[in-house]
Design an enzyme around this catalytic site. Structure first.
Site, PDB file in Angstrom:
ATOM      1  N   TYR A   1      46.466 130.196  69.400  1.00 29.57           N
ATOM      2  CA  TYR A   1      45.899 130.915  70.545  1.00 29.57           C
ATOM      3  C   TYR A   1      46.475 132.325  70.668  1.00 29.57           C
ATOM      4  O   TYR A   1      45.868 133.186  71.276  1.00 29.57           O
ATOM      5  CB  TYR A   1      46.191 130.172  71.849  1.00 29.57           C
TER       6      TYR A   1
ATOM      7  N   ASP B   1      45.073 114.139  62.686  1.00 25.61           N
ATOM      8  CA  ASP B   1      43.808 113.409  62.478  1.00 25.61           C
ATOM      9  C   ASP B   1      44.008 111.922  62.766  1.00 25.61           C
ATOM     10  O   ASP B   1      43.195 111.282  63.442  1.00 25.61           O
ATOM     11  CB  ASP B   1      43.233 113.671  61.071  1.00 25.61           C
TER      12      ASP B   1
ATOM     13  N   LYS C   1      50.301 118.679  61.662  1.00 26.69           N
ATOM     14  CA  LYS C   1      49.497 118.610  60.432  1.00 26.69           C
ATOM     15  C   LYS C   1      50.402 119.088  59.310  1.00 26.69           C
ATOM     16  O   LYS C   1      50.113 120.057  58.589  1.00 26.69           O
ATOM     17  CB  LYS C   1      48.229 119.464  60.599  1.00 26.69           C
TER      18      LYS C   1
ATOM     19  N   ASP D   1      41.349 116.237  75.877  1.00 24.66           N
ATOM     20  CA  ASP D   1      39.950 115.958  76.245  1.00 24.66           C
ATOM     21  C   ASP D   1      39.555 114.577  75.724  1.00 24.66           C
ATOM     22  O   ASP D   1      38.891 113.802  76.411  1.00 24.66           O
ATOM     23  CB  ASP D   1      38.988 117.019  75.667  1.00 24.66           C
TER      24      ASP D   1
ATOM     25  N   ASP E   1      45.196 120.646  73.226  1.00 29.27           N
ATOM     26  CA  ASP E   1      43.955 120.906  73.954  1.00 29.27           C
ATOM     27  C   ASP E   1      42.908 119.865  73.574  1.00 29.27           C
ATOM     28  O   ASP E   1      42.290 119.227  74.431  1.00 29.27           O
ATOM     29  CB  ASP E   1      43.460 122.319  73.616  1.00 29.27           C
TER      30      ASP E   1
HETATM   31  C1  IPM Z   1      42.143 124.186  78.787  1.00 31.57           C
HETATM   32  C2  IPM Z   1      41.047 125.080  78.279  1.00 31.57           C
HETATM   33  C3  IPM Z   1      41.622 126.396  77.833  1.00 31.57           C
HETATM   34  C4  IPM Z   1      42.523 126.135  76.642  1.00 31.57           C
HETATM   35  C5  IPM Z   1      40.626 127.493  77.462  1.00 31.57           C
HETATM   36  C6  IPM Z   1      39.554 127.662  78.474  1.00 31.57           C
HETATM   37  C7  IPM Z   1      41.350 128.785  77.227  1.00 31.57           C
HETATM   38  O1  IPM Z   1      40.308 124.448  77.288  1.00 31.57           O
HETATM   39  O2  IPM Z   1      42.924 124.620  79.649  1.00 31.57           O
HETATM   40  O3  IPM Z   1      42.227 123.037  78.350  1.00 31.57           O
HETATM   41  O4  IPM Z   1      42.054 125.915  75.527  1.00 31.57           O
HETATM   42  O5  IPM Z   1      43.739 126.145  76.843  1.00 31.57           O
HETATM   43 MN    MN Z   2      40.765 122.327  77.096  1.00 36.46          MN
END
Ligand code: IPM
Ligand code: MN
Ligand code: NAD
Length: 355
Positions: free
Chosen positions: A141, A221, A189, A249, A245
Site C-alpha cells: 500500500y 493461499d 508468502k 473480508d 485486508d
Molecule cells: C479497508 C479498505 C481499505 C484498505 C481501502 C478502502 C483503502 O479496504 O479498510 O479494509 O484496503 O485498507
Molecule cells: Mn478492506
C-alpha cells in the site's frame, strides 16, 4: 470521564452506520455518567468534492486532537475512475500514516444467534473466535508505485517492509495472544516474496520473547483455505497489509456478514481510529438497510482501547448479542423467522438494551 471523539462519516452508508454508533455511545455516556463530545470531519469522496483532497488538514487536526476517532466508510462509483488524480481511499491511507497507526485489530467473533446466517455449516463454525492483526502502514500500500497512463503503459506497486515494521506489529500480535488462547498464526508468502521471508524471520525472532505463545507459519493461499476448513483453530493471525485486508473480508462471512466486523487502528501516541471493516456499500447506500453492528462494535472498541472503558465496551457487545438473540436482523443477516429491521431501527433496538 470526559472525552472528545472525532467522527468521520465519509461516503455511502458511512453516515448511516456512524449515526447509529454515535447514538449508542451517547446512550452509554448517559447510563454510565460520562461526557462525550463529538466533532464531525470530512474524509473521502465528500472531502474531495468540498476541498479537492481526501483528507483535509482540518480533519487531520481534529483527529490529532481527539481522544479517539470513529470512521464510517469512504469511496464510491462517483470517484472510482481509474485515471482520477485523487481518490477517496487515499484519505484512509494518509490518516493511518499521519497518526502512525500501524496495527489493525480485526476481531472475528461469531455471535451464536448468527450460526444460521453464515454460508458455512454450523458445525464448522462453532468456537470461531479469532483476531486478525493486520499491519497497516507498510507493505504494498505504501511502497514505490507507478501509474501506467503516465508512464507508457507500465504500472507497478512495491511491497516493502523493514524489520522494525514487522517487529512492532508482531509484538502486538504476541501480546494479544498472551491474553487470549496463546496461539499466533503468521501468514505470509515466504515461498515467493522476499518481504515475506523477512516477515517470517522477524516474527520467529519475536516469538522467542513469548515462550508461552505457540507460533505457526502459514502461506497466505493455504490460510485462505484453512479459514473456511477449520476456522475455530485460529486464535491470533498476524499478517501484512494487503493479505490482512483480503483475509478479513473472507473471514467476515464466518460471522454471517461483513456488516458484523469492527476494527481498531492502533499505534503509539494516539488513541486510535475505529471503523467497520466494510466499505461504503454503494449498492445499498441511501436505502437505510445497512447493518450498523460493525460500526456500533467499533464504538465499543473505541471505549475499550482509547478510553479504557472495558465495562462500557462489554455493555455494547452484550446489547448487540441481546438484539440478535431476540431475532432482530438487517437484510444482510436475515433468515426465515427473524425480525427484519433497517439500520436506524437496529440502532434503537440495541440502544434500548444497554444496561
Ligand atoms: C479497508 C479498505 C481499505 C484498505 C481501502 C478502502 C483503502 O479496504 O479498510 O479494509 O484496503 O485498507
Ligand atoms: Mn478492506
Ligand atoms: P463494500 O464493503 O462497500 O461492500 C461489499 C458488499 O458488502 C456489498 O454488497 C455491500 O452491500 C455489502 N455490505 C457492506 N457493508 C455492509 C453493511 N454494513 N450492511 C450490509 N451490507 C453491507 O465493498 P466494495 O463494494 O468493494 O467497495 C465499495 C467502496 O468502498 C469502494 O470505493 C471501496 O474502495 C470502499 N471501501 C472503503 C472502506 C473503508 O472506508 N474502510 C473499506 C472497504 C471498501
Amino acid at each position: 470521564m470526559e472525552a472528545r471523539i472525532a467522527t468521520l462519516p465519509g461516503d455511502g452508508i458511512g453516515a448511516e452506520v456512524l449515526d447509529e454508533s454515535v447514538k449508542i455511545l451517547q446512550g452509554i455516556a448517559k447510563t454510565y455518567g460520562h461526557t462525550l463530545s463529538f466533532e464531525d470531519g470530512l474524509i473521502g469522496g465528500c472531502a474531495i468534492d468540498a476541498t479537492g483532497t481526501a483528507l483535509p488538514e482540518h480533519t487531520l487536526e481534529a483527529c490529532r486532537g481527539a481522544d479517539g476517532v470513529l470512521l464510517g466508510a469512504v469511496g464510491g462509483p462517483r470517484w472510482a475512475d481509474p485515471l482520477a488524480e485523487v481518490r477517496p481511499e487515499e484519505g484512509l491511507l494518509e490518516l493511518r500514516q499521519a497518526l502512525g497507526l500501524y496495527a489493525n485489530l480485526r476481531p472475528v467473533r461469531l455471535y451464536e444467534p448468527l450460526l444460521d446466517a453464515s454460508p458455512l455449516r454450523p458445525e464448522r463454525l462453532s468456537g470461531v473466535d479469532l483476531v486478525v492483526v493486520r499491519e497497516l502502514t507498510g507493505g504494498i500500500y505504501f511502497g514505490p508505485r507507478q501509474e501506467a497512463h503516465k508512464n507508457g503503459g507500465t504500472a507497478f506497486d512495491t511491497m516493502v517492509y523493514t524489520a522494525e515494521e514487522v517487529r512492532r506489529v508482531a509484538h502486538v500480535a504476541f501480546g494479544l495472544a498472551q491474553k487470549r488462547r496463546g496461539k499466533v498464526t503468521s501468514v505470509d508468502k515466504a515461498n515467493v516474496l522476499a518481504s515475506s521471508r523477512l516477515w517470517r524471520c522477524v516474527v520467529s525472532e519475536v516469538a522467542e520473547e513469548y515462550p508461552d505463545v505457540e507460533l505457526e507459519h502459514m502461506l497466505v493461499d493455504a490460510a485462505a483455505m484453512h479459514l473456511l476448513r477449520k476456522p475455530a483453530d485460529f486464535d491470533v493471525i498476524v499478517t501484512e497489509n494487503m493479505f490482512g485486508d483480503i483475509l478479513t473480508d473472507e473471514a467476515s462471512m464466518l460471522t454471517g456478514s461483513i456488516g458484523m466486523l469492527p476494527s481498531a487502528w492502533l499505534g503509539e501516541g494516539h488513541g486510535g481510529v475505529f471503523e467497520p471493516i466494510h466499505g461504503s456499500a454503494p449498492d445499498i447506500a441511501g436505502q437505510g438497510v445497512s447493518n450498523p453492528m460493525a460500526a456500533i462494535l467499533s464504538g465499543a472498541m473505541l471505549l475499550r482501547y482509547s478510553l479504557g472503558l472495558e465495562a462500557e465496551a462489554q455493555a455494547i457487545e452484550r446489547a448487540v448479542e441481546a438484539a440478535l438473540d431476540e431475532g432482530y436482523r438487517t437484510p444482510d443477516i436475515h433468515v426465515d423467522g427473524s425480525v427484519l429491521v433497517g439500520s436506524e431501527e437496529m440502532g434503537d433496538v440495541i440502544a434500548e438494551r444497554i444496561e
